[in-house]
Design a protein around this motif. Sequence first.
Motif, PDB file in Angstrom:
ATOM      1  N   ARG A   8       0.806  -1.209   0.000  1.00 29.07           N
ATOM      2  CA  ARG A   8       0.000   0.000   0.000  1.00 29.07           C
ATOM      3  C   ARG A   8       0.845   1.268   0.000  1.00 29.07           C
ATOM      4  O   ARG A   8       1.807   1.373   0.750  1.00 29.07           O
ATOM      5  CB  ARG A   8      -0.902   0.034   1.231  1.00 29.07           C
ATOM      6  N   PRO A   9       0.461   2.270  -0.811  1.00 32.46           N
ATOM      7  CA  PRO A   9       1.192   3.542  -0.780  1.00 32.46           C
ATOM      8  C   PRO A   9       0.890   4.283   0.516  1.00 32.46           C
ATOM      9  O   PRO A   9      -0.152   4.077   1.138  1.00 32.46           O
ATOM     10  CB  PRO A   9       0.642   4.304  -1.978  1.00 32.46           C
TER      11      PRO A   9
ATOM     12  N   LEU B  58      -1.881   8.599  -6.265  1.00 32.89           N
ATOM     13  CA  LEU B  58      -2.985   8.716  -7.225  1.00 32.89           C
ATOM     14  C   LEU B  58      -3.372   7.356  -7.784  1.00 32.89           C
ATOM     15  O   LEU B  58      -4.327   7.242  -8.541  1.00 32.89           O
ATOM     16  CB  LEU B  58      -2.586   9.640  -8.390  1.00 32.89           C
ATOM     17  N   GLY B  59      -2.605   6.318  -7.434  1.00 31.48           N
ATOM     18  CA  GLY B  59      -2.899   4.992  -7.991  1.00 31.48           C
ATOM     19  C   GLY B  59      -2.512   4.894  -9.449  1.00 31.48           C
ATOM     20  O   GLY B  59      -3.049   4.067 -10.186  1.00 31.48           O
ATOM     21  N   LYS B  60      -1.580   5.740  -9.884  1.00 32.35           N
ATOM     22  CA  LYS B  60      -1.213   5.742 -11.294  1.00 32.35           C
ATOM     23  C   LYS B  60       0.221   5.273 -11.526  1.00 32.35           C
ATOM     24  O   LYS B  60       0.799   5.501 -12.587  1.00 32.35           O
ATOM     25  CB  LYS B  60      -1.394   7.157 -11.867  1.00 32.35           C
ATOM     26  N   PHE B  61       0.812   4.675 -10.487  1.00 37.14           N
ATOM     27  CA  PHE B  61       2.149   4.123 -10.679  1.00 37.14           C
ATOM     28  C   PHE B  61       1.992   2.652 -11.044  1.00 37.14           C
ATOM     29  O   PHE B  61       1.266   1.915 -10.399  1.00 37.14           O
ATOM     30  CB  PHE B  61       2.974   4.279  -9.402  1.00 37.14           C
ATOM     31  N   LEU B  62       2.623   2.246 -12.120  1.00 40.56           N
ATOM     32  CA  LEU B  62       2.494   0.866 -12.590  1.00 40.56           C
ATOM     33  C   LEU B  62       3.680   0.063 -12.069  1.00 40.56           C
ATOM     34  O   LEU B  62       4.761   0.100 -12.650  1.00 40.56           O
ATOM     35  CB  LEU B  62       2.475   0.842 -14.125  1.00 40.56           C
ATOM     36  N   PRO B  63       3.490  -0.645 -10.946  1.00 38.78           N
ATOM     37  CA  PRO B  63       4.634  -1.280 -10.279  1.00 38.78           C
ATOM     38  C   PRO B  63       5.302  -2.340 -11.161  1.00 38.78           C
ATOM     39  O   PRO B  63       6.522  -2.476 -11.169  1.00 38.78           O
ATOM     40  CB  PRO B  63       4.023  -1.924  -9.032  1.00 38.78           C
ATOM     41  N   GLN B  65       5.687  -2.268 -14.257  1.00 37.90           N
ATOM     42  CA  GLN B  65       6.533  -1.630 -15.265  1.00 37.90           C
ATOM     43  C   GLN B  65       7.433  -0.559 -14.674  1.00 37.90           C
ATOM     44  O   GLN B  65       8.204   0.071 -15.379  1.00 37.90           O
ATOM     45  CB  GLN B  65       5.662  -1.044 -16.368  1.00 37.90           C
ATOM     46  N   ASP B  66       7.264  -0.344 -13.342  1.00 41.55           N
ATOM     47  CA  ASP B  66       8.122   0.594 -12.637  1.00 41.55           C
ATOM     48  C   ASP B  66       8.104   2.002 -13.230  1.00 41.55           C
ATOM     49  O   ASP B  66       9.126   2.673 -13.314  1.00 41.55           O
ATOM     50  CB  ASP B  66       9.559   0.050 -12.615  1.00 41.55           C
ATOM     51  N   ARG B  67       6.940   2.424 -13.692  1.00 46.92           N
ATOM     52  CA  ARG B  67       6.810   3.797 -14.199  1.00 46.92           C
ATOM     53  C   ARG B  67       5.345   4.226 -14.115  1.00 46.92           C
ATOM     54  O   ARG B  67       4.448   3.390 -13.961  1.00 46.92           O
ATOM     55  CB  ARG B  67       7.323   3.886 -15.635  1.00 46.92           C
ATOM     56  N   PRO B  68       5.091   5.562 -14.217  1.00 50.60           N
ATOM     57  CA  PRO B  68       3.708   6.030 -14.107  1.00 50.60           C
ATOM     58  C   PRO B  68       2.900   5.693 -15.355  1.00 50.60           C
ATOM     59  O   PRO B  68       3.453   5.555 -16.450  1.00 50.60           O
ATOM     60  CB  PRO B  68       3.851   7.545 -13.981  1.00 50.60           C
ATOM     61  N   ASN B  69       1.600   5.594 -15.165  1.00 51.84           N
ATOM     62  CA  ASN B  69       0.638   5.446 -16.245  1.00 51.84           C
ATOM     63  C   ASN B  69       0.818   6.592 -17.249  1.00 51.84           C
ATOM     64  O   ASN B  69       0.995   7.749 -16.863  1.00 51.84           O
ATOM     65  CB  ASN B  69      -0.754   5.520 -15.613  1.00 51.84           C
ATOM     66  N   GLN B  81      11.505  10.410  -6.433  1.00 51.53           N
ATOM     67  CA  GLN B  81      10.117   9.968  -6.311  1.00 51.53           C
ATOM     68  C   GLN B  81       9.305  10.527  -7.479  1.00 51.53           C
ATOM     69  O   GLN B  81       9.503  11.664  -7.902  1.00 51.53           O
ATOM     70  CB  GLN B  81       9.519  10.447  -4.987  1.00 51.53           C
ATOM     71  N   TRP B  82       8.360   9.732  -7.970  1.00 52.76           N
ATOM     72  CA  TRP B  82       7.528  10.174  -9.089  1.00 52.76           C
ATOM     73  C   TRP B  82       6.372  11.038  -8.613  1.00 52.76           C
ATOM     74  O   TRP B  82       5.647  10.676  -7.685  1.00 52.76           O
ATOM     75  CB  TRP B  82       6.987   8.972  -9.853  1.00 52.76           C
ATOM     76  N   LEU B  83       6.206  12.183  -9.269  1.00 55.23           N
ATOM     77  CA  LEU B  83       5.085  13.085  -9.014  1.00 55.23           C
ATOM     78  C   LEU B  83       4.188  13.119 -10.249  1.00 55.23           C
ATOM     79  O   LEU B  83       4.672  12.937 -11.371  1.00 55.23           O
ATOM     80  CB  LEU B  83       5.600  14.495  -8.742  1.00 55.23           C
ATOM     81  N   SER B  84       2.890  13.378 -10.034  1.00 49.63           N
ATOM     82  CA  SER B  84       1.974  13.513 -11.171  1.00 49.63           C
ATOM     83  C   SER B  84       1.013  14.667 -10.931  1.00 49.63           C
ATOM     84  O   SER B  84       0.686  14.992  -9.782  1.00 49.63           O
ATOM     85  CB  SER B  84       1.137  12.236 -11.367  1.00 49.63           C
TER      86      SER B  84
END
Lengths: 496, 496
Positions: A8-9, B58-63, B65-69, B81-84
Amino acid sequence: MAKLPSNRPEARTPRGFRDIDPAEIRAETRMLGTIREVYESYGFEPLETPAIEYTDALGKFLPDQDRPNEGVFSFQDDDEQWLSLRYDLTAPLARYVAQNFDKLPKPFRRYATGPVWRNEKPGPGRFRQFTQFDADTVGTESVAADAEICMLAADTMERLGIARGQYKIKVNNRKLLDGVLLAIGVDPAADADAKKRLTVLRAVDKLDRLGTEGVSRLLGTGRKDESGDFTAGAGLAPDAIETMLKFVGASAVDGARALDLIEPLVSGSETGRAGLAELRQIAELVASGGYDRDRIAFDSTVVRGLEYYTGPVFEAELTFEVKDEDGNIVRFGSVGGGGRYDDLVARFTGQRVPATGFSIGVSRLAAALRYLDKSEKVQAHGPVVVLVMDKGELPRYQRLAQTLRQAGIRAEMYLGTSGMKPQMKYADKRGAPCVIIQGSQEREKGEVQIKDLIDGAKAAQSITDNKEWKAARPAQFSVPEAEMVAAVKGVLARHG
Amino acid sequence: MAKLPSNRPEARTPRGFRDIDPAEIRAETRMLGTIREVYESYGFEPLETPAIEYTDALGKFLPDQDRPNEGVFSFQDDDEQWLSLRYDLTAPLARYVAQNFDKLPKPFRRYATGPVWRNEKPGPGRFRQFTQFDADTVGTESVAADAEICMLAADTMERLGIARGQYKIKVNNRKLLDGVLLAIGVDPAADADAKKRLTVLRAVDKLDRLGTEGVSRLLGTGRKDESGDFTAGAGLAPDAIETMLKFVGASAVDGARALDLIEPLVSGSETGRAGLAELRQIAELVASGGYDRDRIAFDSTVVRGLEYYTGPVFEAELTFEVKDEDGNIVRFGSVGGGGRYDDLVARFTGQRVPATGFSIGVSRLAAALRYLDKSEKVQAHGPVVVLVMDKGELPRYQRLAQTLRQAGIRAEMYLGTSGMKPQMKYADKRGAPCVIIQGSQEREKGEVQIKDLIDGAKAAQSITDNKEWKAARPAQFSVPEAEMVAAVKGVLARHG
């Protein structure tokens, strides 16, 4: 139903970002409305540009390094072009003007408000997203536009309830600063002198904080602060330092005659003379508008960062005193500023388009209003809460809430599934002025009970005996359903 | 002064982004104010979250594929850290609730408005930044919360001036849809049936556009459209198709009895029965609130995309007809929607937090109000323009503008450096109702000339002779300075 992810995040805002609570949102919404009214009255038109711009259009693409400036949040579009979040409202305005130049009325007055983003290290009170409110006049060289911006700023402060004497719009001119730099042998246009110029301007900017002595050191050989850190100086000769100190001290020596005091220091150069003439025109225009020197005045210490300004610069300062984080008494300080920038649109078109503007730091000004207790008391109370005593009677409770709303009273039915006690706790947490209670007894009699939570809380402080409490049931009374609205209005009126 | 770069950027908005003009901004500002009032009256509290969130929040990180949607604008912070940028207002709300769960009143009603961003292919009328206005109730399973959201939506439409009969809040329930899917042998919870379920729901969603015949094909073997493109079907057997068509057609056959018609189709499963019971409760609650079926009604065709909804779903439809881009007469259609989503907060905490909400598409609703001519006519005229006849008299002209402003009249002094003709052209371009003229003659007499530009334009249409024009000088008159305000107010009153 999808399974919950095992990994979980964590729920958290990103570093340097924050959520804004209802009280602050309401106060800011009202404040922005007032500013909008003043700007509209001056003939400024609203404009909304997108949050995202091409990085090169913002002037934040570093061609030598083939990547965007690190100070802005940037990302590549799927066609590989670099995009950035705007870091102010001025650069997008320049893009807009260049793009729509022919169809715009000239001069073009526009106002804009919205968030801007800085990819910088956050600190206490320093966020990476904040809101600005800008007004700019594009397409005229007339200093009447600069004078108008100053009057606009003064009017805005007063309309927000900041009294005369509590604020000051301070005006300086980059040309004057350039004039005095030329007088001490620093050429503002020469690349070789760029670093020295920066050091001198930074020193001037610190007069408020360091005093004459400190500034003098920064202009000369350098200064060691209390912690022992050493800041290198500009290396000016003693007579140059004396000239600079005379310049920055002029407003303090004799505000009314400050421009005359400065005249001999800057009139050796055309730039200096032009700056002086512009400031005198501004002074005449604001005086004839009835704005005296307590409201708008020349101030030789105003530098306004090291940005793109080319002429007059302004700063809106709140002059009342507050305690800073260390408990020291300080002036509240700047809540906005701006100036003339004549080169921004030329970046796109090659054509010089003169412009001048002013930007308010929205959170900072809102904080000042809170401090002065001038943010309007909006929604001091929460909504009236209609309690649910009997789940089979939801439609009835909902109708009671609706009746209150239709009478203009903010009201809600309790939507949870808990019993009486948690419902009362909920109403407390919501800041409800009173609750509406209708059990089966009241229902049969066509009545409701109204419990005044504010009076109730006061009474609770003076009653210590539980029995006495139950007997008296302070601040609770029954009325026929038809009289509920009037009774609730009575409660609200009593608590202002 | 810095040299201009030889390589100038082009001034343009990024692909899929747009600038918003004053008329639209003013109309939207008023509209948002009205929506805010309605939401406040129901006890909703404002909340503002930042535009930027951690991508995983945001639930938009694709674990895997290790990158954001790719659908969201994303970038890495300097700590990697990835921001969106948020793509809606619901995901940030879930983050906020998870982060502040203990201190929030439960249920928690909040509203929020602001831009959201989608990293999608732009198209006509499809932008990559747009504004939403959301209301959500978090922390209660009670369908009274869903019923309240429907009433809130109906009240909002009416307060914006959309008449009864011109809008409808349509309600359906995901559980009902799941019930009918189970009845035809598609298991909504089984991964193996996921694709089939999607195809069925998509087909149902197209009833409006394709009619029974088209939907029937999409449920069966597939459908070829006019251009010859083939869409694969769900491959349902004939009796399953018949069941689905009965289900989606129920509201059209007999709206009042639609739930009864559907009952035999869905009551074979617990899910179906639960959905039915919830919809009946909602119907009872809204009916007792005085909202009849013309305003809020069950509609078996509402699907609301394929998102995270778990129970009741809503859609606010405007029912009046407009011409679409191809000139066909169509209903204006959806301006907002929402539903119950009980799993969003659990992503963070593991704890299931029931929630329901509604989101308005701000531009779309504003377009509807424009179409209905219901956006308030704000600032139909530009400001009064005080012309500059003599550059030596700027302070005097500025004072005239200020006098008008102080009387509550939007006014500006001309700030350019051009002569009389360009100034008149400027005033026209600004939409000024009239201009104030004071040459040396008028000044000596203590008078101003007022030229009514609206009457003037009308007169110009009827006068063809230039001489006649000069002699008559229609719509232009002199008054003493002291009477200027009254005279201008007269002009404004005449033109409404």
